[in-house]
Each structure stands twice: as C-alpha cells, then as structure tokens.
Scaffold this motif. Sequence first.
Motif, PDB file in Angstrom:
ATOM      1  N   GLY A  43      -4.824  -5.415  -6.840  1.00 38.72           N
ATOM      2  CA  GLY A  43      -4.116  -5.480  -5.564  1.00 38.72           C
ATOM      3  C   GLY A  43      -5.000  -5.120  -4.382  1.00 38.72           C
ATOM      4  O   GLY A  43      -4.856  -5.693  -3.293  1.00 38.72           O
ATOM      5  N   TYR A  44      -5.921  -4.189  -4.564  1.00 38.69           N
ATOM      6  CA  TYR A  44      -6.826  -3.809  -3.483  1.00 38.69           C
ATOM      7  C   TYR A  44      -7.637  -5.015  -3.011  1.00 38.69           C
ATOM      8  O   TYR A  44      -7.915  -5.152  -1.821  1.00 38.69           O
ATOM      9  CB  TYR A  44      -7.795  -2.716  -3.952  1.00 38.69           C
ATOM     10  CG  TYR A  44      -7.142  -1.397  -4.270  1.00 38.69           C
ATOM     11  CD1 TYR A  44      -6.790  -0.509  -3.254  1.00 38.69           C
ATOM     12  CD2 TYR A  44      -6.885  -1.022  -5.589  1.00 38.69           C
ATOM     13  CE1 TYR A  44      -6.209   0.714  -3.544  1.00 38.69           C
ATOM     14  CE2 TYR A  44      -6.304   0.198  -5.888  1.00 38.69           C
ATOM     15  CZ  TYR A  44      -5.967   1.064  -4.860  1.00 38.69           C
ATOM     16  OH  TYR A  44      -5.382   2.274  -5.153  1.00 38.69           O
ATOM     17  N   ALA A  50      -3.041  -1.064  -1.293  1.00 41.05           N
ATOM     18  CA  ALA A  50      -2.697  -0.324  -2.508  1.00 41.05           C
ATOM     19  C   ALA A  50      -1.270  -0.686  -2.912  1.00 41.05           C
ATOM     20  O   ALA A  50      -0.352  -0.569  -2.112  1.00 41.05           O
ATOM     21  CB  ALA A  50      -2.814   1.171  -2.254  1.00 41.05           C
ATOM     22  N   ILE A  51      -1.126  -1.154  -4.144  1.00 43.75           N
ATOM     23  CA  ILE A  51       0.184  -1.559  -4.664  1.00 43.75           C
ATOM     24  C   ILE A  51       0.419  -0.829  -5.978  1.00 43.75           C
ATOM     25  O   ILE A  51      -0.431  -0.862  -6.875  1.00 43.75           O
ATOM     26  CB  ILE A  51       0.237  -3.082  -4.921  1.00 43.75           C
ATOM     27  CG1 ILE A  51      -0.079  -3.855  -3.649  1.00 43.75           C
ATOM     28  CG2 ILE A  51       1.580  -3.491  -5.499  1.00 43.75           C
ATOM     29  CD1 ILE A  51      -0.283  -5.338  -3.879  1.00 43.75           C
ATOM     30  N   THR A 109      -5.956   5.407   0.009  1.00 43.19           N
ATOM     31  CA  THR A 109      -7.122   5.534   0.879  1.00 43.19           C
ATOM     32  C   THR A 109      -8.311   4.950   0.123  1.00 43.19           C
ATOM     33  O   THR A 109      -8.805   5.551  -0.830  1.00 43.19           O
ATOM     34  CB  THR A 109      -7.366   7.010   1.258  1.00 43.19           C
ATOM     35  OG1 THR A 109      -6.152   7.546   1.795  1.00 43.19           O
ATOM     36  CG2 THR A 109      -8.467   7.131   2.284  1.00 43.19           C
ATOM     37  N   PHE A 110      -8.757   3.781   0.551  1.00 40.92           N
ATOM     38  CA  PHE A 110      -9.770   3.045  -0.200  1.00 40.92           C
ATOM     39  C   PHE A 110     -10.627   2.204   0.737  1.00 40.92           C
ATOM     40  O   PHE A 110     -10.292   1.997   1.908  1.00 40.92           O
ATOM     41  CB  PHE A 110      -9.104   2.137  -1.239  1.00 40.92           C
ATOM     42  CG  PHE A 110      -8.371   0.964  -0.635  1.00 40.92           C
ATOM     43  CD1 PHE A 110      -8.977  -0.279  -0.541  1.00 40.92           C
ATOM     44  CD2 PHE A 110      -7.086   1.109  -0.139  1.00 40.92           C
ATOM     45  CE1 PHE A 110      -8.308  -1.351   0.039  1.00 40.92           C
ATOM     46  CE2 PHE A 110      -6.407   0.043   0.427  1.00 40.92           C
ATOM     47  CZ  PHE A 110      -7.018  -1.195   0.516  1.00 40.92           C
ATOM     48  N   LYS A 111     -11.707   1.700   0.164  1.00 40.04           N
ATOM     49  CA  LYS A 111     -12.575   0.779   0.884  1.00 40.04           C
ATOM     50  C   LYS A 111     -13.242  -0.130  -0.139  1.00 40.04           C
ATOM     51  O   LYS A 111     -13.659   0.337  -1.205  1.00 40.04           O
ATOM     52  CB  LYS A 111     -13.626   1.557   1.682  1.00 40.04           C
ATOM     53  CG  LYS A 111     -14.476   0.694   2.591  1.00 40.04           C
ATOM     54  CD  LYS A 111     -15.336   1.554   3.508  1.00 40.04           C
ATOM     55  CE  LYS A 111     -16.064   0.683   4.514  1.00 40.04           C
ATOM     56  NZ  LYS A 111     -16.871   1.501   5.444  1.00 40.04           N
ATOM     57  N   LYS A 116     -16.864  -3.976  -4.469  1.00 41.31           N
ATOM     58  CA  LYS A 116     -16.533  -2.853  -5.352  1.00 41.31           C
ATOM     59  C   LYS A 116     -15.507  -1.959  -4.677  1.00 41.31           C
ATOM     60  O   LYS A 116     -15.515  -1.785  -3.463  1.00 41.31           O
ATOM     61  CB  LYS A 116     -17.783  -2.029  -5.694  1.00 41.31           C
ATOM     62  CG  LYS A 116     -18.858  -2.805  -6.444  1.00 41.31           C
ATOM     63  CD  LYS A 116     -18.401  -3.140  -7.834  1.00 41.31           C
ATOM     64  CE  LYS A 116     -19.488  -3.858  -8.621  1.00 41.31           C
ATOM     65  NZ  LYS A 116     -19.044  -4.257  -9.934  1.00 41.31           N
ATOM     66  N   LEU A 117     -14.637  -1.335  -5.494  1.00 37.55           N
ATOM     67  CA  LEU A 117     -13.565  -0.480  -5.006  1.00 37.55           C
ATOM     68  C   LEU A 117     -13.996   0.989  -4.986  1.00 37.55           C
ATOM     69  O   LEU A 117     -14.422   1.528  -6.003  1.00 37.55           O
ATOM     70  CB  LEU A 117     -12.333  -0.640  -5.909  1.00 37.55           C
ATOM     71  CG  LEU A 117     -11.144   0.278  -5.647  1.00 37.55           C
ATOM     72  CD1 LEU A 117     -10.573   0.064  -4.243  1.00 37.55           C
ATOM     73  CD2 LEU A 117     -10.066   0.041  -6.704  1.00 37.55           C
TER      74      LEU A 117
END
Length: 152
Positions: A43-44, A50-51, A109-111, A116-117
């Motif tokens: 999902g990201y 974010a799911i 909270t991601f990038k 790459k995650l």
Amino acid sequence: MKKLVLFLLVLVSGVSFAQNETKRINQYNVEHKVAIQGYDPVGYFNQGKAIKGKKEISVSYQGVVYNFSSAENKNAFLANPSKYEPQYGGWCAYAMGSAGEKVSINPETFKIIDGKLYLFYNAYFNNTLKSWNKDQNTLKNQADNNWKKIYK
C-alpha cells in the motif's frame, strides 16, 4: 549414494532456512511474527499511503507475516518481496542511522527512497522523519552500516 547426498543436501538446506526464519523473527520489528503492525507493505507504494492490512489476506515470508488490504497487493508482494519489505527490519530508520538502535515506528510515518520503504518513530511531539530529512544521505549511510552489524 546419490540418494544419500540428495538427502543430506535437503537436510542442510532445511536447517539453514529454519535458522534464517528464526534470525528474522528475532531481529525484525514484529509482534506475534506480524510486521509493520499489520499494515500493508504494498500500500505504501501502490496507494501512496499507510493502509491497514487484513489478517485474512496475509502471507508468511521467511517467517515474517505481512498483512494486505487486497489480494492484488498480496500477489504483488509475492512476485517481489524484497521490493516491498521495509528497510532495517521495519525499525525506525532515523534511530538506526543516528544511534544504531532498534526503535519502534509509527506505521503511518514513512518515506519511499529509491524504491525502498523506510519507517519512522512519530509520537510525543517527536517525528523522526523531520530529523531524517535534514541529513538523509548521512543518516541513510550510517543506518545501512548499523543494520549490517545488527543483522549479521
């Protein structure tokens, strides 16, 4: 003789695979073997957010369980797991880079960097993604090196 050699080869591969699974479960950020607190790793990338995944749509990959929001996302993961797995075993990228520590994350909270995650801690007025963005290249290099030391 050929059967004995084949049997020993299968036995050694099975032991090696089991050790790898145990190592991943012990080093990765998992709760009851589930990664990313049950969020869908695909999902990201595909939805850009974010799911929360569903237990009914999950897969165990080398001992770590990933939940998905759809069968399509599950199939995408199965086609290329290394593309979707979070970096540093799902631990906070900033903490891994700044101190070489395994710190929990906020899965929202991601990038995505170079496909790459990366996940980050974000609680109590401390969003580590903001700190990461100030010195991303240095922190990423340090995190890569620190993770190699932790995940031998």
